[in-house]
Design a protein around this motif. Structure first.
Motif, PDB file in Angstrom:
ATOM      1  N   GLU A  22       0.820  -1.214   0.000  1.00  0.00           N
ATOM      2  CA  GLU A  22       0.000   0.000   0.000  1.00  0.00           C
ATOM      3  C   GLU A  22       0.855   1.266   0.000  1.00  0.00           C
ATOM      4  O   GLU A  22       0.333   2.368   0.045  1.00  0.00           O
ATOM      5  N   ASP A  63       4.542   0.811 -16.172  1.00  0.00           N
ATOM      6  CA  ASP A  63       4.344  -0.202 -15.128  1.00  0.00           C
ATOM      7  C   ASP A  63       5.266  -1.393 -15.410  1.00  0.00           C
ATOM      8  O   ASP A  63       4.894  -2.347 -16.097  1.00  0.00           O
ATOM      9  N   GLY A  97       0.410  -2.280 -11.080  1.00  0.00           N
ATOM     10  CA  GLY A  97      -0.538  -1.167 -11.148  1.00  0.00           C
ATOM     11  C   GLY A  97      -0.235  -0.037 -10.193  1.00  0.00           C
ATOM     12  O   GLY A  97      -1.036   0.886 -10.024  1.00  0.00           O
ATOM     13  N   ARG A  98       0.943  -0.061  -9.549  1.00  0.00           N
ATOM     14  CA  ARG A  98       1.335   0.995  -8.621  1.00  0.00           C
ATOM     15  C   ARG A  98       2.593   1.715  -9.126  1.00  0.00           C
ATOM     16  O   ARG A  98       3.315   1.178  -9.971  1.00  0.00           O
ATOM     17  N   SER A 140      -1.493   4.061  -6.360  1.00  0.00           N
ATOM     18  CA  SER A 140      -2.064   3.279  -7.453  1.00  0.00           C
ATOM     19  C   SER A 140      -2.166   4.156  -8.691  1.00  0.00           C
ATOM     20  O   SER A 140      -2.652   5.300  -8.619  1.00  0.00           O
TER      21      SER A 140
END
Length: 594
Positions: A321, A346, A351-352, A325
């Motif tokens: 986390e 990416d 996806g972050r 994102s």
């Protein structure tokens, strides 16, 4: 009102103001075109000089450099401001006393040589065109964001605006336009800086906020927090980072200083005031106006870097986390992606957004353990930081629009001054001074306008493929001026034995060795599409970067000029008396005798 509409409105109002002033103050004589009729008040001229001086490199690029290079980018602050003091004390009053329109005209008369004048014109054009390329980069960046279009389209539109008011107004129109542009750019720079300083440190004065504590109650100093954030991601500590070696830092600063003192577009501003005393007064006022921005820039740069890092790194480094994102990226990120100046890839498919120093071998093992496959922010153009900063900090839309207007004002004001210097060197020094001395004033004025239009087209063409970020390109221009024009002016004023052969060979050797070094290590910067070498090159001379090499070129210039003058005929007696008359005030000799 939405951001784009508000931006259109504010920028449109400022453009209408600039063009309106240009129509009101358009030049009708060569005296007004080249020197504004020598009737500008020192305070007004100081404000115009500050706007002429604080280019896209100062407004847009310098804080971006400070954001990414930390303490090392102080070379720009020290070099540019220190050089202005050098110009004010050692050159400007004496050149104003000499009473000519252009720098090549002074060199031609002082060294009693058309050849010297032509060489000076060539040096001026090389330095000024390179400088304009830096402004065109800034114009392209600002317009691309303002119109939400690509960089190239933004540049074409900016060229059109410069053409309208610079070609028409000459020095008279440019002077009054630059006064308005100074008011716009300084307001646009300081207002968001105050907001951001309040948000981060609780202090409304950015200069004090830079050394203050965080407003989050942690008691941590802002710079201490920034050091912690960047080192956690493998970057160098912000407050101790340097640009190359200490020798490179010193030479870089020196090159920017003497380059400043040799820039023709700044020097000709001192030709627009009525008296020599007014030239000195102009310098003092200009330094006050410049200091407002230059003391704010370090805070803007460091706070922009902190905001950027905190936006992308939203949690603990390495946690799932911890990274933003991509699907939830903020609107400012999306806006700058449209320009092509911010790019994301990416690389590991999660996806972050991973943003870290993938060139740091010590951090590589950590990054691999986190599952990171390389820095996914593949492009963060340094020149976007000042314009993006208010958006990153979630400031009101009117502040964001104001910053865009300020960035454009900075780029346009300096571009206009540079283009005038180029145009006057071609029309006044080459056409009238060498090729056709009997040309009418009307035709000379027309030639000046055609020369300026051609210079805009040329600078725009090269601006499509700039050799560096805006401040880096400008630094190359300063190096060219430092290695060629500055020594010729200094020896022309303070060495009455310096002759034409020495000046000609000195200028040729100085700019020749500097350009050779730049070409070798930066690519052939004037040919679009040429590849450039990286930021660090083991083949650099004593670790000195190409952007800093102007100081070495100046040493070559001085050395060659002095050596050649020793073995060739001295200047005529009347030239030596002329040099003494430039330096010594009227009546001083008589006062000494009595």
């Amino acid at each position: 009102m939405d951001l784009q509409t508000l931006t259109y409105t504010i920028v449109g109002i400022t453009f209408a103001l600039y063009i309106g002033i240009a129509f009101w103050a358009r030049a009708s004589t060569t005296g007004e075109f080249y020197a504004a009729g020598r009737g500008i008040h020192p305070i007004a001229n100081g404000m115009a000089t500050a706007a002429d001086w604080m280019s896209a490199a100062s407004f847009i690029s310098m804080a971006g450099l400070i954001a990414f290079n930390g303490y090392g980018a102080s070379v720009f602050l020290m070099g540019w401001t220190g050089g202005y003091v050098l110009l004010a004390l050692l050159l400007a009053p004496y050149l104003r006393k000499f009473g000519k329109f252009t720098v090549p005209e002074f060199i031609g008369d002082r060294y009693y040589s058309r050849t010297a004048r032509i060489v000076a014109v060539i040096c001026l054009i090389l330095a000024s065109v390179t400088y304009v390329i830096g402004q065109m980069k800034g114009i392209g960046v600002a317009f691309s964001r303002f119109l939400e279009t690509d960089y190239d389209t933004g540049l074409y539109i900016g060229m059109g605006i410069v053409f309208i008011y610079a070609v028409m107004g000459g020095m008279k129109g440019i002077t009054y336009t630059q006064i308005a542009q100074y008011c716009v750019l300084i307001f646009a720079y300081t207002v968001p800086a105050v907001f951001i300083s309040l948000n981060i440190t609780g202090n409304p004065f950015p200069q004090l906020g830079l050394g203050g504590t965080m407003a989050d109650g942690s008691g941590m100093y802002m710079l201490e927090k920034l050091d912690l954030v960047v080192t956690e991601l493998g970057f160098k500590e912000y407050t101790t980072q340097v640009m190359g070696s200490k020798l490179n830092m010193f030479v870089y600063t020196l090159s920017l200083m003497i380059g400043t003192a040799g820039l023709p577009h700044v020097i000709i501003r001192f030709f627009t005031v009525p008296k020599v005393a007014d030239a000195r007064s102009t310098a003092g006022w200009a330094l006050i106006f410049i200091a407002i921005l230059y003391t704010t820039a370090p805070a803007v740069g460091s706070m922009a870097r902190l905001n950027l890092m905190n936006t992308i790194q939203v949690g603990e480094v390495g946690s799932a986390e911890g990274n933003l994102s991509y699907a939830e990226r903020p609107q400012w990120f999306r806006n700058w992606e449209k320009t092509g100046l911010l790019q994301y890839e990416d690389k590991n498919g999660d996806g972050r957004i991973q943003y870290y120093n993938d060139k740091n071998p010590e951090f590589a093992a950590k990054a691999d353990a986190f599952g990171w496959k390389g820095n996914e922010m593949t492009k963060v153009d340094r020149d976007i930081m000042v314009l993006a900063n208010p958006e990153i900090a979630n400031l009101p839309n009117w502040v964001v629009a104001l910053v865009v207007a300020g960035g454009l004002a900075a780029a346009l004001s300096t571009a206009a001054g540079l283009l005038l210097a180029i145009a006057s060197s071609i029309s006044h020094d080459l056409i009238k001074g060498v090729m056709n001395p009997n040309i009418s004033e009307k035709n000379e004025l027309l030639a000046g306008r055609f020369a300026m239009a051609g210079a805009i087209a040329l600078a725009g063409y090269f601006g499509l493929h700039p050799p560096d970020f805006a401040a880096g390109t400008v630094a190359i221009a300063f190096g060219l001026a430092a290695s060629s024009i500055f020594p010729a002016l200094m020896m022309g004023i303070f060495n009455k034995k310096m002759n034409r052969a020495g000046a000609i060979w000195g200028m040729t050797a100085g700019i020749g060795v500097t350009m050779l070094y730049v070409f070798q290590h930066k690519g052939i910067m004037f040919i679009p599409g040429t590849a450039f070498l990286g930021d660090m090159d083991p083949n650099w001379f004593f670790g000195i970067s190409p952007n800093a090499f102007g100081a070495i070129g100046a040493v070559v210039n001085f050395s060659v000029a002095i050596a050649v003058s020793k073995i060739t005929a001295p200047p005529p007696e009347h030239i030596q008396h002329l040099v003494e008359d430039i330096r010594i005030p009227k009546g001083a000799a008589a006062a000494v005798e009595h």
